[in-house]
Every structure is written in C-alpha cells, then in structure tokens.
Design a protein around this motif. Structure first.
Motif, PDB file in Angstrom:
ATOM      1  N   ASN A  38      93.260  29.542  39.284  1.00  0.00           N
ATOM      2  CA  ASN A  38      92.449  30.728  39.511  1.00  0.00           C
ATOM      3  C   ASN A  38      90.992  30.377  39.751  1.00  0.00           C
ATOM      4  OD1 ASN A  38      94.800  31.533  37.530  1.00  0.00           O
ATOM      5  ND2 ASN A  38      94.310  33.289  38.824  1.00  0.00           N
ATOM      6  N   CYS A  39      90.616  29.177  39.337  1.00  0.00           N
ATOM      7  CA  CYS A  39      89.227  28.752  39.481  1.00  0.00           C
ATOM      8  C   CYS A  39      89.162  27.242  39.241  1.00  0.00           C
ATOM      9  CB  CYS A  39      88.390  29.498  38.443  1.00  0.00           C
ATOM     10  SG  CYS A  39      86.637  29.199  38.501  1.00  0.00           S
ATOM     11  N   PHE A  40      88.251  26.575  39.912  1.00  0.00           N
ATOM     12  CA  PHE A  40      88.013  25.146  39.683  1.00  0.00           C
ATOM     13  C   PHE A  40      86.537  24.979  39.364  1.00  0.00           C
ATOM     14  CE2 PHE A  40      87.055  20.775  40.399  1.00  0.00           C
ATOM     15  CZ  PHE A  40      88.244  20.068  40.218  1.00  0.00           C
ATOM     16  N   ASP A  74      95.402  34.433  26.808  1.00  0.00           N
ATOM     17  CA  ASP A  74      94.868  35.331  27.824  1.00  0.00           C
ATOM     18  C   ASP A  74      94.289  34.529  28.983  1.00  0.00           C
ATOM     19  OD1 ASP A  74      95.195  37.970  26.490  1.00  0.00           O
ATOM     20  OD2 ASP A  74      93.950  36.980  24.976  1.00  0.00           O
ATOM     21  N   ILE A  75      93.902  33.296  28.684  1.00  0.00           N
ATOM     22  CA  ILE A  75      93.334  32.406  29.695  1.00  0.00           C
ATOM     23  C   ILE A  75      93.542  30.962  29.235  1.00  0.00           C
ATOM     24  CG2 ILE A  75      91.015  32.413  28.699  1.00  0.00           C
ATOM     25  CD1 ILE A  75      89.992  32.507  31.690  1.00  0.00           C
ATOM     26  N   LYS A 103      89.162  41.528  35.203  1.00  0.00           N
ATOM     27  CA  LYS A 103      90.205  42.233  34.447  1.00  0.00           C
ATOM     28  C   LYS A 103      91.407  41.301  34.337  1.00  0.00           C
ATOM     29  CE  LYS A 103      87.829  45.945  34.139  1.00  0.00           C
ATOM     30  NZ  LYS A 103      86.941  45.961  33.003  1.00  0.00           N
ATOM     31  N   LEU A 104      91.812  41.023  33.123  1.00  0.00           N
ATOM     32  CA  LEU A 104      92.930  40.112  32.881  1.00  0.00           C
ATOM     33  C   LEU A 104      94.239  40.894  32.783  1.00  0.00           C
ATOM     34  CD1 LEU A 104      91.266  37.669  30.340  1.00  0.00           C
ATOM     35  CD2 LEU A 104      91.578  37.374  32.791  1.00  0.00           C
ATOM     36  N   PRO A 105      95.344  40.272  33.159  1.00  0.00           N
ATOM     37  CA  PRO A 105      96.618  40.988  33.229  1.00  0.00           C
ATOM     38  C   PRO A 105      97.164  41.464  31.877  1.00  0.00           C
ATOM     39  CG  PRO A 105      96.942  38.671  33.694  1.00  0.00           C
ATOM     40  CD  PRO A 105      95.464  38.896  33.611  1.00  0.00           C
ATOM     41  N   PHE A 106      96.781  40.830  30.787  1.00  0.00           N
ATOM     42  CA  PHE A 106      97.371  41.165  29.498  1.00  0.00           C
ATOM     43  C   PHE A 106      96.443  41.995  28.626  1.00  0.00           C
ATOM     44  CE2 PHE A 106      99.295  37.088  30.788  1.00  0.00           C
ATOM     45  CZ  PHE A 106     100.554  37.573  31.050  1.00  0.00           C
ATOM     46  N   ARG A 107      95.332  42.420  29.142  1.00  0.00           N
ATOM     47  CA  ARG A 107      94.350  43.184  28.352  1.00  0.00           C
ATOM     48  C   ARG A 107      94.232  44.583  28.856  1.00  0.00           C
ATOM     49  NH1 ARG A 107      92.918  41.318  23.490  1.00  0.00           N
ATOM     50  NH2 ARG A 107      93.529  39.200  23.546  1.00  0.00           N
ATOM     51  N   ILE A 131      99.012  34.118  33.783  1.00  0.00           N
ATOM     52  CA  ILE A 131      97.892  33.709  32.935  1.00  0.00           C
ATOM     53  C   ILE A 131      96.856  33.003  33.821  1.00  0.00           C
ATOM     54  CG2 ILE A 131      97.137  32.315  30.969  1.00  0.00           C
ATOM     55  CD1 ILE A 131     100.069  32.444  29.949  1.00  0.00           C
ATOM     56  N   PRO A 132      95.612  33.478  33.814  1.00  0.00           N
ATOM     57  CA  PRO A 132      94.588  32.795  34.598  1.00  0.00           C
ATOM     58  C   PRO A 132      94.353  31.374  34.080  1.00  0.00           C
ATOM     59  CG  PRO A 132      93.834  34.967  33.923  1.00  0.00           C
ATOM     60  CD  PRO A 132      95.103  34.695  33.182  1.00  0.00           C
ATOM     61  N   VAL A 133      94.296  30.433  35.016  1.00  0.00           N
ATOM     62  CA  VAL A 133      94.039  29.041  34.676  1.00  0.00           C
ATOM     63  C   VAL A 133      92.736  28.609  35.339  1.00  0.00           C
ATOM     64  CG1 VAL A 133      94.858  26.662  34.812  1.00  0.00           C
ATOM     65  CG2 VAL A 133      96.509  28.522  34.502  1.00  0.00           C
TER      66      VAL A 133
END
Length: 139
Positions: free
Chosen positions: A107-109, A55-56, A135-139, A84-86
């Motif tokens: 998606n974030c550092f 999910d991440i 909100k995550l894309p797969f949830r 997938i958020p990275v």
C-alpha cells in the motif's frame, strides 16, 4: 489500533514504538522479528492462536527466515489478510525493490532514513496519514 511491526532490527523496533507512542493515539503494538513469525502471527498459528488482526502492518523487506517480499506476497495472496494495509519500511532506495513491492500490492513504500530524528518524523508521518487521514477497512 493494532499495529504489527515486522522488523528484525531491535533499534528500529524501539524507535518505531517510541515514535508511535509519542505521536499519541491508542495503539497495541505487536512485533514479529522474521517473516515466518509474521505469517504465524497473521495466520494465528502456534503460540499466536489468539493474536489480534492488525489494522496495519509495517514491514521491513530484509528479514531472516522469510524475506519481506515473500511475506508481502503471502499477505496479498491470502483472502482474509489481503485487505490489511501494508507499509513497506526499508532502508532500500533501489528502484527494483520499490517496483517489486508495488507489484506485490504494497500500500505504500517508505525508505527509512538513517538519521534518527528523520526516522522518527517518517514514523509520525506514516501514523498521521494511516491513522488520521486514510480510512482503514476494519475501522
């Protein structure tokens, strides 16, 4: 929640696992110790044919075999993986690393603090944002 930690430092893996479990929530944590292993996991190659889709992804930049920048580029260039958020977790504070990560669509550092208590706090903050607020894309 399936989390893939891509990190070659066993201490950082241990602290990240501990911080995630102490912050609550139900997580299945998977670890890849280098960039090649991470891509095998994500593409479900070899021993990872049954690997769950994370999910991440928590991604270190400085990895053996294939560095985090290459992994990030492959993930964001792949039709199934790019959503997938990275979250890049790196000891680097270099503006070129930050800029390059965002150019590769991180998606974030987040810069990892050297202090253990601050590191735990950062992981808990990442978890709270990505698992409770975003909100995550797969949830």
């Amino acid at each position: 929640m399936n989390i893939l930690i891509v990190e070659d430092n066993p201490i950082d893996v241990m602290v990240t696992r501990e911080a995630l479990s102490n912050a609550g929530g139900s997580h299945d944590i998977h670890v890849a110790q280098d960039g090649v292993e991470a891509m095998d996991f994500l593409k479900r190659v070899g021993m990872y044919t049954q690997a769950p889709r994370p999910d991440i992804i928590l991604l270190d930049l400085n990895l053996p075999k294939k560095d985090g920048r290459e992994v990030l580029s492959e993930i964001k260039g792949h039709s199934e993986l790019k959503r997938i958020p990275v979250v890049v977790l790196s000891t680097s504070k270099a503006s070129e690393d930050i800029l390059k990560s965002y150019e590769l669509h991180a998606n974030c550092f987040v810069t990892k603090p050297v202090d253990l208590d601050h590191f735990v706090l950062v992981i808990k903050s990442v978890q709270e944002f990505w698992f409770s607020i975003a909100k995550l894309p797969f949830r």
